[in-house]
Motif scaffolding. Structure first.
Motif, PDB file in Angstrom:
ATOM      1  N   CYS A  42     -17.397  -6.592 -22.017  1.00  0.00           N
ATOM      2  CA  CYS A  42     -16.724  -5.773 -23.036  1.00  0.00           C
ATOM      3  C   CYS A  42     -17.011  -6.213 -24.470  1.00  0.00           C
ATOM      4  O   CYS A  42     -16.865  -5.415 -25.395  1.00  0.00           O
ATOM      5  N   CYS A  43     -17.413  -7.466 -24.688  1.00  0.00           N
ATOM      6  CA  CYS A  43     -17.758  -7.932 -26.040  1.00  0.00           C
ATOM      7  C   CYS A  43     -18.936  -8.895 -25.940  1.00  0.00           C
ATOM      8  O   CYS A  43     -18.973  -9.743 -25.041  1.00  0.00           O
ATOM      9  N   ILE A  44     -19.877  -8.796 -26.878  1.00  0.00           N
ATOM     10  CA  ILE A  44     -20.965  -9.771 -26.973  1.00  0.00           C
ATOM     11  C   ILE A  44     -21.283 -10.022 -28.440  1.00  0.00           C
ATOM     12  O   ILE A  44     -21.004  -9.190 -29.304  1.00  0.00           O
ATOM     13  N   GLY A  45     -21.864 -11.217 -28.704  1.00  0.00           N
ATOM     14  CA  GLY A  45     -22.259 -11.532 -30.073  1.00  0.00           C
ATOM     15  C   GLY A  45     -23.251 -12.673 -30.108  1.00  0.00           C
ATOM     16  O   GLY A  45     -23.113 -13.650 -29.367  1.00  0.00           O
ATOM     17  N   PHE A  46     -24.288 -12.540 -30.945  1.00  0.00           N
ATOM     18  CA  PHE A  46     -25.244 -13.630 -31.149  1.00  0.00           C
ATOM     19  C   PHE A  46     -24.674 -14.647 -32.128  1.00  0.00           C
ATOM     20  O   PHE A  46     -23.927 -14.285 -33.058  1.00  0.00           O
ATOM     21  N   SER A  47     -25.066 -15.912 -31.948  1.00  0.00           N
ATOM     22  CA  SER A  47     -24.733 -16.928 -32.955  1.00  0.00           C
ATOM     23  C   SER A  47     -25.540 -16.638 -34.215  1.00  0.00           C
ATOM     24  O   SER A  47     -26.602 -16.014 -34.169  1.00  0.00           O
ATOM     25  N   LYS A  48     -25.025 -17.074 -35.372  1.00  0.00           N
ATOM     26  CA  LYS A  48     -25.672 -16.748 -36.642  1.00  0.00           C
ATOM     27  C   LYS A  48     -26.075 -17.998 -37.418  1.00  0.00           C
ATOM     28  O   LYS A  48     -27.163 -18.061 -37.992  1.00  0.00           O
ATOM     29  N   ALA A  49     -25.208 -18.996 -37.449  1.00  0.00           N
ATOM     30  CA  ALA A  49     -25.469 -20.185 -38.274  1.00  0.00           C
ATOM     31  C   ALA A  49     -26.704 -20.953 -37.804  1.00  0.00           C
ATOM     32  O   ALA A  49     -27.370 -21.613 -38.608  1.00  0.00           O
ATOM     33  N   ASP A  50     -27.027 -20.877 -36.514  1.00  0.00           N
ATOM     34  CA  ASP A  50     -28.202 -21.592 -35.988  1.00  0.00           C
ATOM     35  C   ASP A  50     -29.406 -20.667 -35.824  1.00  0.00           C
ATOM     36  O   ASP A  50     -30.395 -21.031 -35.178  1.00  0.00           O
TER      37      ASP A  50
END
Length: 666
Positions: A176-184
């Protein structure tokens, strides 16, 4: 809709003719009588072959698929009804969003679409990699035992190539939810599934084709609406949902959790959305209409903008100019805020018919993209206003009919909406709001009017140019299942869920309808109708797998069905007929095929099934279990298929997925 089990079968019939194994029962050909006997749920059905076919018919012959194939040309619709954060602008100038099992990449200026078709069922979430080339999409559970399990696909938005498939067997019900990491730089991916505990997992998605799960933990027994990595702080995630916001820290193989503390502020029923300020603060929008600022590194509120909207706030987004925009549910407003979270004075209201704001994102230049709860996408600015660029149905969709001499088709849904579409400009020509949920439709052979059957037993005739209601009738109090004008346009047949077919004669240029009578004989609801080419005879299918024939002039049943074996039929909408017996798959239970249609040149038959597939066969399709070309894109049951008048395209509609897919014949 999952595959259904067949009822227990009886012993095979005694037959002197040829036979071909079909699931648990034999399909047989009685050469003396000249009919094929097929079984659905143990019920025998006899299909009489045309006289010229009887002597040469071989039930064991294999039927090859046609040389022509389908190519998905256009997808109408968007899933904003119950999904969030699913509308983004890519560096290619394309918007990316999803509906049914298709991820759509749409260049509005060039009026071009591309489609990612790797999924097997409903896509529920979407995330863009920080470098904006790779896309992750997560799906719900589907039909296929393995490929239909909930999973995440990571794919290249330029080549549309699938790079990684994560989590087959790891997720429950749906992702139901996904997200890529951003800081790395995007090395990790977080995901939340729809299990009772809404498990939160973190993946090293680049480890092989299947990625590697680093950690998984129970998140909440309540719904989780968003989960994202912090853009500045490595290994920090934030999630929100019912009555809560959670701050997570990834440390080695464990996830530590801190609950957000509302202190003096009223705890909302739902924290509906979150975003990150340029300085790293977290901002949330909630069901009370408040925006809270959570200072970077803290689980406490540092600033509150109370009463930002009347009712819930479904989306927050920082634009390229540093301003914050918020989108309201109940008030349907888009409001702009400066860097100090003061109103700039810029705001807009979405028209009620297009729904509430579901998601906001940066568009081209100064434009804002808006996805709505009524499955529309708008773009615009506060000065230029917001105009719809994608529209679609918002509830279950069954009604589909094509124009007799234009590149147009019409859809009618349970959302009480009727749309006339242009297949060349991919746009809505007109729409009409009805008082009743619509289930079926048919355009008159001269193209001047359309009949629409509703769920209440009412059926209407609309003028195609003015959209005015010409005539309105009620037959019974149950759903009108199918409605068909005769080829000469002088009669109309109305098939009802009350087991009857009502026939009317049409006079006074389509303004006057006189009831001829009703066809009585089916023991279950009517599912499909065909008129004979000479307007004299009707054939009908029912929910208990009967095929019956009727004399149109007096509504009397023709019991000597063999006498009609050489009848030429104007259409091939009946799924149960000699010409379409091959569209039934092995082990079919009678409800697996929802619709079929023969091309106007009589070379092809398309079918719509319960497994999300559009199937293309050679016509006539008279060999049991004929081979077809199969096409995915829909999810759940595909409810209708129709060829355009010139056979250049096929249109299909999905039931609960509300999508309309336009296929080009190649």
């Amino acid at each position: 809709m999952s595959a259904k089990k067949r009822s227990p079968h009886k012993s095979a019939p005694k037959s002197l003719g040829q036979f071909k194994k079909r699931g648990a029962r034999d399909t047989t050909f009685e050469s003396e009588e000249g009919y094929v006997r097929m079984y659905l749920r143990g019920r025998p059905i006899n299909f009489y072959a045309p006289t010229e076919t009887v002597s040469s018919y071989d039930i064991k012959a294999d039927a090859s698929p046609p040389e022509q194939k389908l190519n998905l040309e256009w997808v109408y619709g968007y899933r904003g009804r119950d999904c969030r954060s699913n509308l983004y602008l890519l560096p290619t100038g394309e918007m990316v969003y999803f509906v049914a099992a298709v991820a759509v990449l749409y260049n509005v200026e060039e009026q071009l679409q591309r489609h990612y078709l790797g999924h097997t069922d409903d896509i529920k979430c979407l995330a863009i990699h920080p470098e904006k080339i790779l896309i992750a999409t997560g799906q719900t559970a589907g039909h296929d035992k393995k490929a239909g399990k909930p999973h995440i696909r990571i794919w290249n938005s330029v080549s549309l190539q699938t790079l990684h498939v994560l989590g087959i067997g790891d997720f429950e019900r749906s992702v139901c939810c996904i997200g890529f990491s951003k800081a790395d730089g995007g090395n990790l991916l977080c995901a939340v599934d729809d299990a009772n505990e809404h498990n939160l997992s973190v993946w090293d998605w680049q480890k092989g084709e299947k990625g590697k799960k680093i950690v998984e933990t129970k998140s909440s027994t309540e719904p989780v609406l968003a989960a994202e990595f912090h853009p500045k702080d490595e290994n920090v995630l934030v999630s929100c949902g019912k009555s809560s916001i959670m701050f997570w820290t990834l440390d080695g193989g464990t996830l530590g959790k801190k609950l957000g503390i509302f202190e003096k502020y009223e705890k909302p029923k739902y924290v509906l959305c979150l975003t990150f300020a340029p300085n790293g603060d977290v901002l949330t929008g909630d069901s009370n209409g408040n925006i809270f600022v959570w200072a970077r590194g803290s689980n406490k509120i540092s600033q509150a903008i109370q009463g930002a909207h009347e009712g819930g706030i479904f989306s927050l987004c920082f634009l390229n100019d540093g301003c914050l925009v918020s989108g309201g549910g109940k008030d349907r407003r888009i409001v702009e805020w400066d860097s100090s979270y003061q109103r700039t004075g810029n705001s807009a209201e979405i028209p009620e018919g297009l729904g509430a704001v579901r998601t906001l994102n940066q568009g081209k230049g100064k434009m804002v993209l808006v996805g709505t709860t009524r499955n529309s996408i708008l773009q615009g600015t506060y000065d230029l206003k917001f105009t719809p660029i994608v529209q679609g149905h918002t509830d279950e969709l069954w009604g589909l009919t094509v124009h007799p001499n234009q590149n147009q088709f019409l859809t009618a849904g349970y959302d009480k909406q009727v749309f006339l579409w242009d297949t060349l400009t991919h746009s809505i020509i007109w729409s009409k709001d009805l008082n009743d949920s619509a289930h079926c439709a048919c355009i008159h052979p001269d193209g001047t009017m359309v009949a629409v059957g509703t769920q209440s037993g009412r059926w209407l005739v609309l003028d195609m140019s003015t959209r005015d209601i010409i005539s309105s009738h009620t037959d019974g109090n149950e759903q009108i299942e199918c409605i068909e004008f005769s080829p000469d346009g002088n009669n109309i047949a109305v098939g009802s869920r009350d087991n009857f077919i009502y026939i009317y004669s049409i006079t006074d240029e389509g303004k006057k309808y006189n009831k001829v009578g009703k066809c009585s004989g089916h023991t279950s609801f009517i599912t499909h109708l065909d008129w004979s080419a000479d307007n004299q005879v009707l054939r009908s299918n029912s929910g208990d797998y009967e095929i019956l024939y009727w004399k149109a002039s007096n509504c009397k049943q023709v019991t000597d069905t063999s006498s009609l074996r050489d009848t030429e039929w104007a259409t091939q909408y009946c799924t149960l007929a000699f010409e379409s017996l091959g569209i039934w798959p092995e082990g079919a239970d009678g409800t697996d095929v929802n619709s079929c249609c023969r091309s106007n040149n009589k070379q092809l038959i398309a079918s719509a099934d319960d497994f999300g597939k559009v199937n293309l066969y050679s016509s006539p399709c008279i060999q049991p279990r004929a081979t077809s070309h199969k096409y995915g894109g829909h999810s759940s049951h595909v409810t209708g298929v129709r060829f355009l008048y010139n056979d250049s395209r096929l249109v299909s509609v999905g039931g609960m997925d509300t999508a309309v897919l336009q296929w080009q014949l190649q």
